[in-house]
Structure formats: C-alpha cells, structure tokens
Design a protein around this motif. Structure first.
Motif, mmCIF file in Angstrom:
data_model
loop_
_atom_site.group_PDB
_atom_site.id
_atom_site.type_symbol
_atom_site.label_atom_id
_atom_site.label_comp_id
_atom_site.label_asym_id
_atom_site.label_seq_id
_atom_site.Cartn_x
_atom_site.Cartn_y
_atom_site.Cartn_z
ATOM 1 N N LYS A 190 0.820 -1.299 0.029
ATOM 2 C CA LYS A 190 -0.046 -0.093 -0.025
ATOM 3 C C LYS A 190 0.835 1.463 -0.147
ATOM 4 O O LYS A 190 1.999 1.167 -0.003
ATOM 5 N N PRO A 191 0.285 2.532 -0.122
ATOM 6 C CA PRO A 191 1.318 3.703 -0.158
ATOM 7 C C PRO A 191 2.084 3.644 1.056
ATOM 8 O O PRO A 191 1.409 3.645 2.044
ATOM 9 N N ASN A 192 2.927 4.385 0.640
ATOM 10 C CA ASN A 192 4.313 4.722 1.775
ATOM 11 C C ASN A 192 4.878 3.465 2.582
ATOM 12 O O ASN A 192 5.527 3.397 3.546
ATOM 13 N N ASP A 193 4.539 2.313 2.133
ATOM 14 C CA ASP A 193 5.150 0.874 2.669
ATOM 15 C C ASP A 193 6.697 1.019 2.222
ATOM 16 O O ASP A 193 7.019 1.799 1.325
ATOM 17 N N ILE A 194 7.399 0.395 2.835
ATOM 18 C CA ILE A 194 8.779 -0.045 2.169
ATOM 19 C C ILE A 194 8.812 -1.528 1.753
ATOM 20 O O ILE A 194 8.773 -2.413 2.709
ATOM 21 N N VAL A 195 9.164 -1.647 0.499
ATOM 22 C CA VAL A 195 9.133 -3.043 0.120
ATOM 23 C C VAL A 195 10.565 -3.345 -0.336
ATOM 24 O O VAL A 195 11.277 -2.466 -0.927
ATOM 25 N N TYR A 196 11.004 -4.631 -0.048
ATOM 26 C CA TYR A 196 12.469 -4.865 -0.274
ATOM 27 C C TYR A 196 12.443 -6.107 -0.935
ATOM 28 O O TYR A 196 11.696 -7.189 -0.867
ATOM 29 N N ASP A 197 13.405 -6.192 -2.268
ATOM 30 C CA ASP A 197 13.782 -7.560 -2.849
ATOM 31 C C ASP A 197 15.151 -8.050 -2.756
ATOM 32 O O ASP A 197 15.902 -7.327 -3.326
ATOM 33 N N PRO A 198 15.360 -9.190 -1.968
ATOM 34 C CA PRO A 198 16.909 -9.477 -1.724
ATOM 35 C C PRO A 198 17.396 -10.076 -3.123
ATOM 36 O O PRO A 198 18.620 -10.254 -3.075
ATOM 37 N N PHE A 199 16.844 -10.401 -4.047
ATOM 38 C CA PHE A 199 17.103 -10.925 -5.279
ATOM 39 C C PHE A 199 16.634 -10.171 -6.453
ATOM 40 O O PHE A 199 15.941 -10.405 -7.342
ATOM 41 N N VAL A 200 17.009 -8.830 -6.227
ATOM 42 C CA VAL A 200 16.170 -7.870 -7.199
ATOM 43 C C VAL A 200 16.500 -7.979 -8.681
ATOM 44 O O VAL A 200 15.440 -7.585 -9.412
ATOM 45 N N GLY A 201 17.557 -8.115 -9.162
ATOM 46 C CA GLY A 201 17.784 -8.258 -10.468
ATOM 47 C C GLY A 201 17.659 -7.151 -11.206
ATOM 48 O O GLY A 201 18.272 -6.153 -11.021
ATOM 49 N N THR A 202 16.822 -7.048 -12.145
ATOM 50 C CA THR A 202 16.636 -6.006 -12.984
ATOM 51 C C THR A 202 15.383 -5.100 -12.431
ATOM 52 O O THR A 202 14.924 -4.037 -13.133
ATOM 53 N N GLY A 203 14.847 -5.443 -11.409
ATOM 54 C CA GLY A 203 13.896 -4.604 -10.710
ATOM 55 C C GLY A 203 12.422 -4.644 -11.022
ATOM 56 O O GLY A 203 11.610 -4.014 -10.726
ATOM 57 N N GLY A 204 12.129 -5.929 -11.719
ATOM 58 C CA GLY A 204 10.635 -6.161 -12.133
ATOM 59 C C GLY A 204 9.844 -6.202 -11.037
ATOM 60 O O GLY A 204 8.529 -5.713 -11.217
ATOM 61 N N LEU A 205 10.097 -6.796 -10.003
ATOM 62 C CA LEU A 205 9.169 -6.824 -8.641
ATOM 63 C C LEU A 205 9.001 -5.331 -7.931
ATOM 64 O O LEU A 205 7.909 -4.960 -7.270
ATOM 65 N N LEU A 206 10.060 -4.620 -8.251
ATOM 66 C CA LEU A 206 10.038 -3.135 -7.439
ATOM 67 C C LEU A 206 8.918 -2.394 -8.166
ATOM 68 O O LEU A 206 8.070 -1.680 -7.717
ATOM 69 N N ILE A 207 8.777 -2.665 -9.417
ATOM 70 C CA ILE A 207 8.014 -1.727 -10.309
ATOM 71 C C ILE A 207 6.494 -1.756 -9.926
ATOM 72 O O ILE A 207 5.728 -0.903 -9.760
ATOM 73 N N SER A 208 6.099 -3.049 -9.714
ATOM 74 C CA SER A 208 4.377 -3.245 -9.326
ATOM 75 C C SER A 208 4.356 -2.586 -7.819
ATOM 76 O O SER A 208 3.487 -1.897 -7.780
ATOM 77 N N SER A 209 5.268 -2.761 -7.088
ATOM 78 C CA SER A 209 5.014 -2.205 -5.844
ATOM 79 C C SER A 209 4.855 -0.539 -5.763
ATOM 80 O O SER A 209 4.411 0.088 -5.145
ATOM 81 N N ALA A 210 6.057 -0.173 -6.736
ATOM 82 C CA ALA A 210 6.042 1.346 -6.833
ATOM 83 C C ALA A 210 4.747 1.836 -7.471
ATOM 84 O O ALA A 210 4.324 2.902 -6.995
ATOM 85 N N HIS A 211 4.176 1.026 -8.150
ATOM 86 C CA HIS A 211 2.842 1.500 -9.086
ATOM 87 C C HIS A 211 1.816 1.670 -7.801
ATOM 88 O O HIS A 211 1.165 2.720 -8.034
ATOM 89 N N PHE A 212 2.095 1.039 -6.823
ATOM 90 C CA PHE A 212 0.757 1.207 -5.914
ATOM 91 C C PHE A 212 1.375 1.999 -4.633
ATOM 92 O O PHE A 212 0.772 2.027 -3.695
ATOM 93 N N GLY A 213 2.300 2.843 -4.750
ATOM 94 C CA GLY A 213 2.775 3.801 -3.792
ATOM 95 C C GLY A 213 3.678 3.574 -2.994
ATOM 96 O O GLY A 213 3.999 4.291 -1.973
ATOM 97 N N ALA A 214 4.355 2.464 -3.030
ATOM 98 C CA ALA A 214 5.308 1.796 -1.977
ATOM 99 C C ALA A 214 6.771 2.658 -2.462
ATOM 100 O O ALA A 214 7.179 2.525 -3.659
ATOM 101 N N TYR A 215 7.601 2.847 -1.417
ATOM 102 C CA TYR A 215 8.797 3.008 -1.577
ATOM 103 C C TYR A 215 9.752 1.646 -1.721
ATOM 104 O O TYR A 215 9.614 0.813 -0.891
ATOM 105 N N VAL A 216 10.747 1.482 -2.666
ATOM 106 C CA VAL A 216 11.293 0.268 -2.994
ATOM 107 C C VAL A 216 12.788 0.282 -2.872
ATOM 108 O O VAL A 216 13.270 1.011 -3.357
#
Length: 436
Positions: A190-216
């Motif tokens: 949700k907006p203003n969450d902090i989301v972490y990906d420990p195997f981030v690669g090219t960041g594909g999973l960060l994009i969807s979380s950022a779309h929902f307003g989370a800091y990644v």
C-alpha cells in the motif's frame, strides 16, 4: 489475490462465499460498493465486479430470483431521467445478435423507466451466462445465469502497459508483469510502505510495488546487473546501454520518486542494522536454471570460481543451496518484517515428489497462501505468501534446524537436476518418435 485485497480493504471472506473452482464467476459478500471499487482498483485477476440482482441455474430461476430482489434497491438505477443499456457476456459460447436481443427482451418485466443509451449510459446492466469449462462439450443452455449492475472493472490493462517486451532494462529472468502485480497484491502493498527484494535482478518486482505507492529497494550479488553493465539480454543487442538500469525502469513508468536504491550485496550475509523493518519482502530467488544461486565464498573453499566484473571488481563465489536460500529468506522475513508484514516468494517444485510438508516454515511466520503455476509436466513453482505473526527472538534464528521435517526441504537442492532430467527424457522421446 482477492482474499488479500479484501483484507487490505477491511473486508474478509465469510463462510457463505460461493467459490466455484471450475467457474469464472464468483459470488462474494462484500459489505459496501466503496470496498468493491477499492478491490477492483488493485486486482489484475478479476475482470469486473457487479451488484448481483439475481441468479439461477435456468432462465426461469433467474427471472424468479430477479422478481424477489427488493424493488427499492432497483429503483435508484431505473429512474425515468436516467439512461441505461444491457450487455450480455457468455463464457464458452458465442451468441448471435438475434439471440442476445431475445434474451434482453425477456427482461421486460423489470421496471426500467429510463432511456436506452448504447454509447454513454449512466447505468450498465449485464447478463452473464456460464456454459461450463469444456469447449468440446458446450451445452445448449447455460448451466448458470447471473444478472447485475456493473460497478467497476479490474486493472488488467496494467499487464499490457507494463509488459516486459516494452521495458527499458530486462534480464534473463525478468518477472512477467501480470505475476509481478499479483505478488504485490499478495503482499498487500500500500502507499508509503517500504518493500524490499533481496534478489532484485533488473527490478521487475519493484515496479509493481512502486505503482501502488510503495518505496522500493533491493540487493543482488551480481555487480553487473545492479550497475546495468555487461551483456544485454535482448535479442540483437550485444551490450547494455549507458542508461539501462533499475532506476531507468522506474523512470520509464513515472515511478522514480519511489526508488530508494539497489545495493550489491550477498543475501546470505547480514548487512542491515537491527530494527530496520520492511512492510513487505517480495522476491523471486534463483532456481539454478537460468540464473545460478551464488553467495560470497572464501579463498580456502575447494569449490570456488573467481569472477571479474567491469571496473576491476572481483569476488569469489560459491554455490548457494536452494534450501539454504529459502531458510535464510524465512529467517530474514521473521526478523526484519513489521508485525503483519508479508513475505511473498516463488518456490520451485518437482511435482512427482511434492507434498505440503516440503514448504519451509518458521515459528514467526504464518502460511497464508500456496498457489501453483505449472512450468512443465513434472515441474512447477508455487507462489508462497507468509505473514509475520510473532516477534522474532534470538532463539528463533535457527529454530528450523530442530524441526524433524527439516530433511525433506533438502530436496530443493536437486531441483536443477530433476528439471533437466525431464528435458533430457523429452528430447530423447522426440528423437525416438522422429526415427519411427
């Protein structure tokens, strides 16, 4: 996904929910239209949501159900100064225009007082007909019918607009856009969450979380990937360009303000200070098929390989067993998630040997869902969602080692061999068939 989003909106599934696994239509008991709209602003699995006025297993049952629906609930949408249209959707069958008109005319007993407007109506009503799941055996009459007022559509257009095919920076294992959004919804981002990906690669999973307003943010052991250097994964492109990196991906979608950073780091070694907490950890660990699982090694290790990255960056890597990856992941989630925070990850499975007992567990994490995506006849991966329900104590750090079920988890380490054994057998069979 629907269960997670309902809980995010403040609702929940009740025992009265009608979930028909072999049907594309679900009847849900949602307390308010506002909650229904909130649900549809997030989901990529559901196509549309309707206020159900009547349903039945035949046209007669549908009409009887509609006649029993309270008139006072209908009237606000049927006033003489309003406009409307009726749309028909059939699953597993195509109707002619004449058949559609006949079905619409049969609803003349409803107290419609407004004018028909096919282009821009105020209210849209849908007849939904279910003809089963078997395209080779379509019944003459629908097995279930529904009638209701359209409320909202889901976010399925995100799948196309965030397609990996159009993305600036991709790798060999960039996550499909649809699955990325499903994972973010499982994680209740949700907006203003902090989301972490420990195997981030090219960041594909960060994009969807950022779309929902989370800091990644994320980490990865691969120096070249984090810095956008080295060989490109795109066809007909040899080297990555000067602006191919995770930040550029988020900038492409107008989400750069949500990007915290990505670090070169070994997930098997602690880098975060105590008290650093994440609202969600959403990741896709390497399975050893397209990307090798690695961690920092020591010069004394017998099995080692020295790699050289650009700018004279050296490190010694050693193998990182899949079972160790998952236990490190659960331990990390137990320690660094906020209470109620979620860990969402993919677990590769060799299907002939699968049982629920091989899903890694931790005393601080509760298993919320376990969904399968088939990869082949003998392999699949399961999307595991876990929620932190207990504060992490020092004694919980290696609690899984005391678990009598620890040994079955070790089977994950041979996933690569089992995966390729199936491929080898299939190739041999095809060659044998061709010789015949």
């Amino acid at each position: 996904e629907i269960t997670s989003l309902l809980s995010l909106c403040g609702g929940q599934f009740s025992g009265e929910q009608e979930i028909r696994v072999n049907s594309p239509f679900w009847i849900l008991n949602i307390p308010s239209e506002e909650m229904a709209r909130g649900l549809m602003k997030r989901t990529v699995c559901a196509k549309s949501i309707f206020e159900l006025w009547g349903h039945g297993k035949s046209a007669g049952e549908l009409y009887a159900s509609l006649k029993n629906y309270p008139t006072d609930k209908m009237l606000p949408y049927l006033q003489s100064d309003s406009t409307y249209k009726v749309h028909i959707h059939t699953f597993n069958k195509t109707l002619t225009q004449a058949q559609k008109i006949k079905k619409i005319d049969a609803l003349e007993f409803l107290p419609f007082k407004g004018k028909v407007n096919l282009k821009n109506p105020e209210h849209v009503f849908w007849i939904l007909e279910d003809y089963g799941m078997n395209p080779n055996d379509v019944p003459e009459e629908p097995i279930h019918l529904y009638f209701g007022r359209w409320i909202a559509d889901g976010q399925r257009e995100l799948i196309e607009s965030y397609s990996v095919k159009k993305r600036h920076f991709i790798g060999n294992t960039s996550m499909d856009a649809c699955l990325s959004f499903i994972m973010a919804n499982h994680g209740r981002v949700k907006p203003n969450d902090i989301v972490y990906d420990p195997f981030v690669g090219t960041g594909g999973l960060l994009i969807s979380s950022a779309h929902f307003g989370a800091y990644v943010c994320g980490t990865d052991i691969d120096y070249n990937t984090i810095h956008g250097l080295g060989k490109a994964s795109r066809k007909n492109q040899k080297w990555r360009g000067p602006d191919e990196n995770i930040r550029a991906n988020l900038r492409q979608y107008g989400l750069e303000k949500y990007y915290l950073d990505a670090l070169v780091a070994d997930f098997s070694r602690p880098i975060w200070r105590k008290g650093m907490l994440f609202d969600a950890i959403i990741t896709d660990p390497p399975y050893g098929i397209r990307e090798a699982p690695r961690r920092m090694g020591s010069q004394k290790e017998t099995v080692k390989s020295v790699e050289r990255s650009t700018e004279n960056h050296f490190f010694v890597s050693s193998s990182y067993h899949l079972s160790d990856i998952f236990f490190d992941l659960l331990k990390f989630g137990a320690e660094y998630l906020v209470m109620g925070g979620r860990l969402v990850y993919w677990l590769p499975i060799y299907r002939p040997e699968y049982t629920e007992e091989i899903i890694p567990r931790h005393p601080c994490l509760k298993l919320i869902s376990n969904c399968e995506q088939l990869l082949s006849s003998h392999t699949s991966r399961r999307l595991i969602t876990m929620e932190k329900v207990k504060e992490f104590k020092d004694q919980d750090e290696n609690s899984y080692l005391l678990d009598g079920q620890y040994m079955p988890y070790r089977g994950h380490n041979s996933f690569r061999e089992k995966y390729f054994s199936g491929v080898t057998k299939r190739i041999a069979k095809e060659e044998k068939d061709n010789q015949k």
